[in-house]
Design an enzyme around this catalytic site. Structure first.
Site, PDB file in Angstrom:
ATOM      1  N   ASP A   1       0.763  -1.186   0.122  1.00  0.00           N
ATOM      2  CA  ASP A   1      -0.114   0.114  -0.030  1.00  0.00           C
ATOM      3  C   ASP A   1       1.128   1.214  -0.002  1.00  0.00           C
ATOM      4  OD1 ASP A   1      -1.571   2.195   0.783  1.00  0.00           O
ATOM      5  OD2 ASP A   1      -2.626   1.184   2.510  1.00  0.00           O
TER       6      ASP A   1
ATOM      7  N   ASN B   1      -6.761  12.695 -10.601  1.00  0.00           N
ATOM      8  CA  ASN B   1      -7.454  13.120 -11.949  1.00  0.00           C
ATOM      9  C   ASN B   1      -7.634  14.639 -12.131  1.00  0.00           C
ATOM     10  OD1 ASN B   1      -9.856  14.518 -10.591  1.00  0.00           O
ATOM     11  ND2 ASN B   1     -10.357  12.624  -9.821  1.00  0.00           N
TER      12      ASN B   1
ATOM     13  N   VAL C   1      -5.786   4.840  -5.833  1.00  0.00           N
ATOM     14  CA  VAL C   1      -4.729   5.270  -4.907  1.00  0.00           C
ATOM     15  C   VAL C   1      -5.047   6.816  -4.572  1.00  0.00           C
ATOM     16  CG1 VAL C   1      -3.384   5.933  -6.571  1.00  0.00           C
ATOM     17  CG2 VAL C   1      -2.240   5.039  -4.517  1.00  0.00           C
ATOM     18  N   ASP C   2      -5.770   7.625  -5.280  1.00  0.00           N
ATOM     19  CA  ASP C   2      -6.074   8.925  -5.129  1.00  0.00           C
ATOM     20  C   ASP C   2      -6.830   9.226  -3.928  1.00  0.00           C
ATOM     21  OD1 ASP C   2      -6.456  11.699  -5.259  1.00  0.00           O
ATOM     22  OD2 ASP C   2      -7.485  11.306  -7.095  1.00  0.00           O
TER      23      ASP C   2
ATOM     24  N   THR D   1      -3.295   2.666 -14.675  1.00  0.00           N
ATOM     25  CA  THR D   1      -3.559   1.070 -14.929  1.00  0.00           C
ATOM     26  C   THR D   1      -4.762   0.593 -14.093  1.00  0.00           C
ATOM     27  OG1 THR D   1      -1.975   0.246 -13.427  1.00  0.00           O
ATOM     28  CG2 THR D   1      -1.094   0.835 -15.913  1.00  0.00           C
ATOM     29  N   GLY D   2      -5.107   1.440 -13.471  1.00  0.00           N
ATOM     30  CA  GLY D   2      -6.700   1.161 -12.740  1.00  0.00           C
ATOM     31  C   GLY D   2      -7.674   1.489 -13.328  1.00  0.00           C
TER      32      GLY D   2
ATOM     33  N   TYR E   1      -8.368   4.161 -14.974  1.00  0.00           N
ATOM     34  CA  TYR E   1      -8.207   4.678 -16.455  1.00  0.00           C
ATOM     35  C   TYR E   1      -7.678   3.655 -17.551  1.00  0.00           C
ATOM     36  CZ  TYR E   1      -8.406   9.704 -14.963  1.00  0.00           C
ATOM     37  OH  TYR E   1      -8.898  10.791 -14.333  1.00  0.00           O
TER      38      TYR E   1
END
Ligand code: AR6
Length: 180
Positions: A17, A31, A40-41, A125-126, A128
């Site tokens: 993490d 974003n 993660v944001d 890579t999540g 998006y």
């Protein structure tokens, strides 16, 4: 457990993490509003506390492919560097170049602020949708290039959330060949 690059032991991969990793800077896959989100944001904003959002509000967003630096508040870091990755639209909209620019912009801020360590998630890579097998060699190439340019940089870590993502990065690192 960490995996070191065969060509530069300052580049390491680990599963975990990101918000639990200590580094001068943690990188956020944000974003363009910079006002938080999922993935993660969301984890970074939750762990940093509301002061991070308050600082982000003063920045008036960030274009795709660019990066902004803030404080890290309750995270085990001095700074968060927020970057906005490309949304994958099939690969013909310059997504690869934009992803490379994200890594370069973050690493330029690392140099400008004299930071010695930085930890990245796998940008785009999540949510998006950027295919991770295509993203990993781009990420690693930019990190190796920055390490070659920046002697003050002691550690660049990529923190992968899942075992399968870690395997993809390990494979890309093994295939990366000679130093950049
Ligand atoms: N530590 C490390 N990696 C993580 C963590 C964590 N705590 N949480 C998720 N990941 P994503 P994106 C991985 O979706 O694709 C947000 O809503 C995750 O498994 O976080 O750039 C933003 O606000 C994946 O491999 O970022 C934007 O709207 C990687 O982090 C949008 O998502 C990136 O997944 C950005 O999408």
């Amino acid at each position: 457990m960490v995996t070191h690059s065969p060509s530069d032991d300052r580049l390491v991969l680990m599963r975990g993490d990101l918000t639990k990793v200590s580094a001068d800077a943690l990188v956020n896959a944000a974003n363009s509003s910079l006002l938080g989100g999922g993935g993660v944001d969301g984890a970074i904003h939750r762990a940093a506390g509301p002061e991070l959002l308050a600082e982000c509000r003063t920045l008036n967003g960030c274009p795709t492919g660019e990066a902004r630096i803030t404080g890290a508040y309750r995270l085990p870091a001095r700074h968060v560097i927020h970057t906005v990755g490309p949304v994958w639209r099939g690969g013909s909209q310059g997504e690869r170049e934009t992803l490379a620019r994200c890594y370069r912009r973050v690493l330029e801020l690392v140099a400008r602020h004299g930071l010695r360590s930085v930890a990245f998630p796998s940008i785009s890579t999540g949510a998006y949708g950027f295919p991770i097998a295509e993203a990993a060699p781009i990420a690693l190439r930019e990190m190796r290039a920055a390490l070659a340019r920046q002697p003050q940089l002691e550690r660049v870590t990529v923190v992968l959330f899942s075992a399968s993502d870690l395997e993809v990065y390990q494979r890309a690192l093994a295939e990366a060949g000679t130093p950049a």
